[in-house]
Every structure is written in structure tokens, then in C-alpha cells.
Design a protein around this motif. Structure first.
Motif, PDB file in Angstrom:
ATOM      1  N   GLY A  20       2.242   4.730  -8.554  1.00  0.00           N
ATOM      2  CA  GLY A  20       1.823   3.522  -8.795  1.00  0.00           C
ATOM      3  C   GLY A  20       1.981   3.583 -10.490  1.00  0.00           C
ATOM      4  O   GLY A  20       2.254   4.471 -11.055  1.00  0.00           O
ATOM      5  N   LYS A  35       7.085  -4.773 -11.371  1.00  0.00           N
ATOM      6  CA  LYS A  35       7.254  -5.392 -10.346  1.00  0.00           C
ATOM      7  C   LYS A  35       8.744  -5.333  -9.762  1.00  0.00           C
ATOM      8  O   LYS A  35       9.047  -5.307  -8.578  1.00  0.00           O
ATOM      9  CB  LYS A  35       6.399  -6.781 -10.003  1.00  0.00           C
ATOM     10  N   GLU A 134      -2.022 -10.677  -2.240  1.00  0.00           N
ATOM     11  CA  GLU A 134      -2.655  -9.960  -1.104  1.00  0.00           C
ATOM     12  C   GLU A 134      -2.217 -10.712   0.171  1.00  0.00           C
ATOM     13  O   GLU A 134      -2.238 -10.208   1.125  1.00  0.00           O
ATOM     14  CB  GLU A 134      -3.949  -9.835  -1.206  1.00  0.00           C
ATOM     15  N   GLU A 148      -3.956  -3.845  -8.540  1.00  0.00           N
ATOM     16  CA  GLU A 148      -5.382  -3.451  -8.472  1.00  0.00           C
ATOM     17  C   GLU A 148      -5.462  -2.279  -9.430  1.00  0.00           C
ATOM     18  O   GLU A 148      -5.027  -1.520  -9.498  1.00  0.00           O
ATOM     19  CB  GLU A 148      -5.232  -2.751  -7.084  1.00  0.00           C
ATOM     20  N   LYS A 151      -2.868  -1.451 -11.732  1.00  0.00           N
ATOM     21  CA  LYS A 151      -1.749  -0.989 -11.168  1.00  0.00           C
ATOM     22  C   LYS A 151      -1.121  -1.658 -10.359  1.00  0.00           C
ATOM     23  O   LYS A 151      -1.709  -2.296  -9.479  1.00  0.00           O
ATOM     24  CB  LYS A 151      -2.215   0.749 -10.633  1.00  0.00           C
ATOM     25  N   ARG A 153       0.465  -1.919  -6.825  1.00  0.00           N
ATOM     26  CA  ARG A 153       0.469  -1.431  -5.365  1.00  0.00           C
ATOM     27  C   ARG A 153       1.138  -2.672  -4.486  1.00  0.00           C
ATOM     28  O   ARG A 153       1.665  -3.460  -5.104  1.00  0.00           O
ATOM     29  CB  ARG A 153      -1.009  -1.481  -5.061  1.00  0.00           C
ATOM     30  N   ASP A 155       1.450  -3.813  -0.211  1.00  0.00           N
ATOM     31  CA  ASP A 155       1.142  -3.806   1.342  1.00  0.00           C
ATOM     32  C   ASP A 155       2.502  -3.963   2.081  1.00  0.00           C
ATOM     33  O   ASP A 155       3.286  -4.752   1.631  1.00  0.00           O
ATOM     34  CB  ASP A 155       0.251  -4.853   1.440  1.00  0.00           C
ATOM     35  N   LEU A 175       3.127   5.219   1.230  1.00  0.00           N
ATOM     36  CA  LEU A 175       2.561   5.167  -0.237  1.00  0.00           C
ATOM     37  C   LEU A 175       1.990   3.669  -0.328  1.00  0.00           C
ATOM     38  O   LEU A 175       1.359   3.368  -1.287  1.00  0.00           O
ATOM     39  CB  LEU A 175       3.971   5.063  -1.157  1.00  0.00           C
ATOM     40  N   THR A 176       2.146   2.966   0.740  1.00  0.00           N
ATOM     41  CA  THR A 176       1.386   1.713   0.810  1.00  0.00           C
ATOM     42  C   THR A 176      -0.032   1.567   0.742  1.00  0.00           C
ATOM     43  O   THR A 176      -0.651   2.582   0.984  1.00  0.00           O
ATOM     44  CB  THR A 176       2.044   0.827   2.047  1.00  0.00           C
ATOM     45  N   ARG A 177      -0.727   0.546   0.132  1.00  0.00           N
ATOM     46  CA  ARG A 177      -1.918   0.510  -0.105  1.00  0.00           C
ATOM     47  C   ARG A 177      -2.702   0.357   1.364  1.00  0.00           C
ATOM     48  O   ARG A 177      -3.587   0.564   1.773  1.00  0.00           O
ATOM     49  CB  ARG A 177      -2.423  -0.627  -0.997  1.00  0.00           C
TER      50      ARG A 177
END
Length: 190
Positions: A20, A35, A134, A148, A151, A153, A155, A175-177
Motif C-alpha cells: 500500500g 491510483k 467500496e 483506507e 493508504k 487499497r 478489492d 494483496l487485496t483488502r
């Protein structure tokens, strides 16, 4: 010397994905630029079905759908990049235009009906969808970027990836949340 700089740059990008990136870190980088780096790196960790119409030097087309600072930063960041031996080409399209020829789409559409149409068209065309927030993956997008604890992150919705005929690398999934395996368009899990 440029090869060493290239290796250092790649290590930084890999570290950014692995750990992150703090949004306020590295002074001149803002959230949109971070991003944009993630978008580029995601392209390296997804497999598309083989396409007999693609030739060795054909460009890798990334579509940008919608407007905003992250869309602009992503366009600037991707314009001189490559994926393997393929030059990256960025095309801006609106939500109601064809996604033909695109391999990935960064989607910044906020209207739920327009987003639904884009995500359906992308899945049918085998286009990787990357967006923000999200709810992006719970509405059918493949990868959703979010902030988040200051940082960046992300999905991943593996069902959406499979629907589009895509395979997301286990390295990226590790590595995904949050990994969603099945969602409906309202955002609730099935």
C-alpha cells in the motif's frame, strides 16, 4: 544507468502494490497519481483469454470512461507505458459507447444505471473493469480502488472477473483488502 533506474522504479511499484502507498507520502504524488500507478500494475496481474485477432505488436487498449482527477492522472500515467511488448493506448469513451477493442477500462461513472450498463458491456466483451470506491466491486466491477487509513487499497470480485473470462493472479489476490466471490447488483453478497 537507465536499466538500473528502470529496475528501481519497478521495485518501487511492486512495493506500492505489496504494502500500500501512503497517500501523503512521496511529496509530489497525490492520491490520483498513486491510483494511476495501481491501475497500470493491475494490468500485469490479469490474464485475458487468448484472442486470435491480436497480433504480436498490436496495442493494449485501455479505455477511460468518465471524468475526474483520477481518470486524468491515469491517462497521463499510461500514455507512454507498455504491457509486455504491447504499447499501451488510452482511449476516452463515454458510458454509452462501444468497448470494442478495449482490454481494460478505468470506470469513473457515478450514475448507477450508466455504471450497470458499462459493467454488463465490459463483462460481455471480456474487458477488465477498474473503478473507485467500496461499492464498485459489489456492483459488478472487477477491481475497486479505495483509500483506507490514508493508504490506497483495493478489492477484487473474482466472480466478475470470471464472468468477463479473466483470471486474476493469485499474487494480486493475496494483496487485496477484500475478495468478493459472488455479488448481486445491489451490492449484497449472495
Amino acid at each position: 544507468m537507465s536499466e538500473r533506474r528502470s529496475i528501481t522504479k519497478r521495485l518501487f511499484l511492486l512495493a506500492a502494490l505489496l504494502f500500500g502507498v501512503r497517500v501523503e507520502a512521496q511529496a509530489p504524488m497525490d492520491e490520483s497519481q498513486v491510483k494511476a500507478m495501481f491501475v497500470y500494475n493491475f494490468l500485469k496481474f490479469v490474464e485475458w483469454p487468448s484472442d486470435s485477432s491480436l497480433r504480436a505488436g498490436d496495442p493494449f487498449v485501455v479505455l477511460i470512461i468518465g471524468e475526474g482527477s483520477t481518470a486524468d492522472a491515469t491517462e497521463r500515467f499510461l500514455e507512454s507505458k507498455t504491457i509486455g511488448a504491447r504499447p499501451l493506448v488510452v482511449r476516452r469513451v463515454s458510458w454509452d459507447q462501444s468497448l470494442a477493442g478495449g482490454r481494460a477500462a478505468f470506470v469513473v461513472e457515478r450514475d448507477a444505471k450508466k455504471l450497470h450498463r458499462v459493467l454488463d458491456a465490459a463483462a460481455a466483451a471480456g474487458v477488465l473493469t477498474i473503478g473507485e470506491g467500496e461499492s464498485f466491486t459489489t456492483r459488478g466491477g472487477v477491481i475497486g480502488l479505495l483509500v483506507e487509513d490514508r493508504k490506497v487499497r483495493f478489492d477484487v470480485d473474482t466472480s466478475a472477473a470470471q464472468k468477463a473470462g479473466l483470471r486474476v493472479s493469485s499474487k494480486l489476490l493475496a494483496l487485496t483488502r477484500v475478495v468478493h466471490s459472488s455479488t448481486d447488483r445491489s451490492g449484497s453478497h449472495q
